[in-house]
Design a protein around this motif. Structure first.
Motif, PDB file in Angstrom:
ATOM      1  N   GLY A  44       0.787  -1.221   0.000  1.00 39.63           N
ATOM      2  CA  GLY A  44       0.000   0.000   0.000  1.00 39.63           C
ATOM      3  C   GLY A  44       0.823   1.278   0.000  1.00 39.63           C
ATOM      4  O   GLY A  44       0.268   2.366  -0.114  1.00 39.63           O
ATOM      5  N   SER A  45       2.153   1.168   0.156  1.00 45.71           N
ATOM      6  CA  SER A  45       2.969   2.378   0.186  1.00 45.71           C
ATOM      7  C   SER A  45       3.249   2.914  -1.219  1.00 45.71           C
ATOM      8  O   SER A  45       3.691   4.045  -1.358  1.00 45.71           O
ATOM      9  CB  SER A  45       4.276   2.130   0.936  1.00 45.71           C
ATOM     10  OG  SER A  45       5.052   1.158   0.269  1.00 45.71           O
ATOM     11  N   LEU A  46       3.013   2.110  -2.227  1.00 41.48           N
ATOM     12  CA  LEU A  46       3.177   2.525  -3.624  1.00 41.48           C
ATOM     13  C   LEU A  46       1.851   2.356  -4.360  1.00 41.48           C
ATOM     14  O   LEU A  46       0.980   1.603  -3.926  1.00 41.48           O
ATOM     15  CB  LEU A  46       4.255   1.680  -4.319  1.00 41.48           C
ATOM     16  CG  LEU A  46       5.653   1.746  -3.738  1.00 41.48           C
ATOM     17  CD1 LEU A  46       6.559   0.735  -4.443  1.00 41.48           C
ATOM     18  CD2 LEU A  46       6.225   3.144  -3.883  1.00 41.48           C
ATOM     19  N   ARG A  47       1.736   3.026  -5.492  1.00 40.06           N
ATOM     20  CA  ARG A  47       0.519   2.892  -6.307  1.00 40.06           C
ATOM     21  C   ARG A  47       0.392   1.514  -6.927  1.00 40.06           C
ATOM     22  O   ARG A  47      -0.701   1.061  -7.218  1.00 40.06           O
ATOM     23  CB  ARG A  47       0.510   3.931  -7.426  1.00 40.06           C
ATOM     24  CG  ARG A  47       0.253   5.330  -6.954  1.00 40.06           C
ATOM     25  CD  ARG A  47       0.222   6.346  -8.071  1.00 40.06           C
ATOM     26  NE  ARG A  47      -0.184   5.798  -9.355  1.00 40.06           N
ATOM     27  CZ  ARG A  47       0.128   6.316 -10.525  1.00 40.06           C
ATOM     28  NH1 ARG A  47       0.877   7.389 -10.583  1.00 40.06           N
ATOM     29  NH2 ARG A  47      -0.286   5.773 -11.634  1.00 40.06           N
ATOM     30  N   PHE A  48       1.528   0.845  -7.134  1.00 39.33           N
ATOM     31  CA  PHE A  48       1.518  -0.450  -7.797  1.00 39.33           C
ATOM     32  C   PHE A  48       2.005  -1.529  -6.844  1.00 39.33           C
ATOM     33  O   PHE A  48       2.931  -1.312  -6.066  1.00 39.33           O
ATOM     34  CB  PHE A  48       2.415  -0.421  -9.033  1.00 39.33           C
ATOM     35  CG  PHE A  48       2.013   0.648 -10.012  1.00 39.33           C
ATOM     36  CD1 PHE A  48       0.949   0.442 -10.863  1.00 39.33           C
ATOM     37  CD2 PHE A  48       2.680   1.853 -10.052  1.00 39.33           C
ATOM     38  CE1 PHE A  48       0.563   1.421 -11.764  1.00 39.33           C
ATOM     39  CE2 PHE A  48       2.306   2.841 -10.945  1.00 39.33           C
ATOM     40  CZ  PHE A  48       1.243   2.621 -11.810  1.00 39.33           C
ATOM     41  N   ALA A  49       1.425  -2.696  -6.924  1.00 40.72           N
ATOM     42  CA  ALA A  49       1.815  -3.802  -6.057  1.00 40.72           C
ATOM     43  C   ALA A  49       2.862  -4.699  -6.714  1.00 40.72           C
ATOM     44  O   ALA A  49       3.490  -5.515  -6.044  1.00 40.72           O
ATOM     45  CB  ALA A  49       0.588  -4.633  -5.695  1.00 40.72           C
ATOM     46  N   ASN A  50       3.062  -4.573  -8.029  1.00 43.23           N
ATOM     47  CA  ASN A  50       3.994  -5.416  -8.763  1.00 43.23           C
ATOM     48  C   ASN A  50       5.121  -4.590  -9.356  1.00 43.23           C
ATOM     49  O   ASN A  50       4.945  -3.415  -9.654  1.00 43.23           O
ATOM     50  CB  ASN A  50       3.275  -6.163  -9.894  1.00 43.23           C
ATOM     51  CG  ASN A  50       2.253  -7.148  -9.369  1.00 43.23           C
ATOM     52  OD1 ASN A  50       2.516  -7.850  -8.406  1.00 43.23           O
ATOM     53  ND2 ASN A  50       1.098  -7.190  -9.981  1.00 43.23           N
ATOM     54  N   GLY A  51       6.267  -5.232  -9.546  1.00 43.06           N
ATOM     55  CA  GLY A  51       7.403  -4.560 -10.164  1.00 43.06           C
ATOM     56  C   GLY A  51       8.525  -5.542 -10.413  1.00 43.06           C
ATOM     57  O   GLY A  51       8.441  -6.715 -10.047  1.00 43.06           O
TER      58      GLY A  51
END
Length: 65
Positions: A44-51
């Motif tokens: 939840g700290s970033l807009r995206f959960a994958n990378g």
């Protein structure tokens, strides 16, 4: 314009596909993706959960402070 020469003395990679050139190339030629759920940041700290995250890599094994 004079021709400039380049000498490549080695190849190295550290990426989400592998920690060395062999792992990287095998994953690349097999069509594997390095993208997956991010584990090094709080959910939840970033807009995206994958990378594309380099996992299980300890830079202290290879580099000085």
């Amino acid at each position: 314009m004079p021709v400039k020469r380049v000498a490549i003395s080695g190849l190295g990679t550290i990426s989400a596909l592998g920690h060395n050139t062999r792992e990287f190339w095998n994953a690349l030629t097999e069509g594997r993706s390095g993208i997956g759920p991010l584990l090094s940041v709080a959910p939840g700290s970033l807009r995206f959960a994958n990378g594309a995250e380099v996992r299980d890599y300890d830079p202290a094994k290879f580099f000085d402070d």
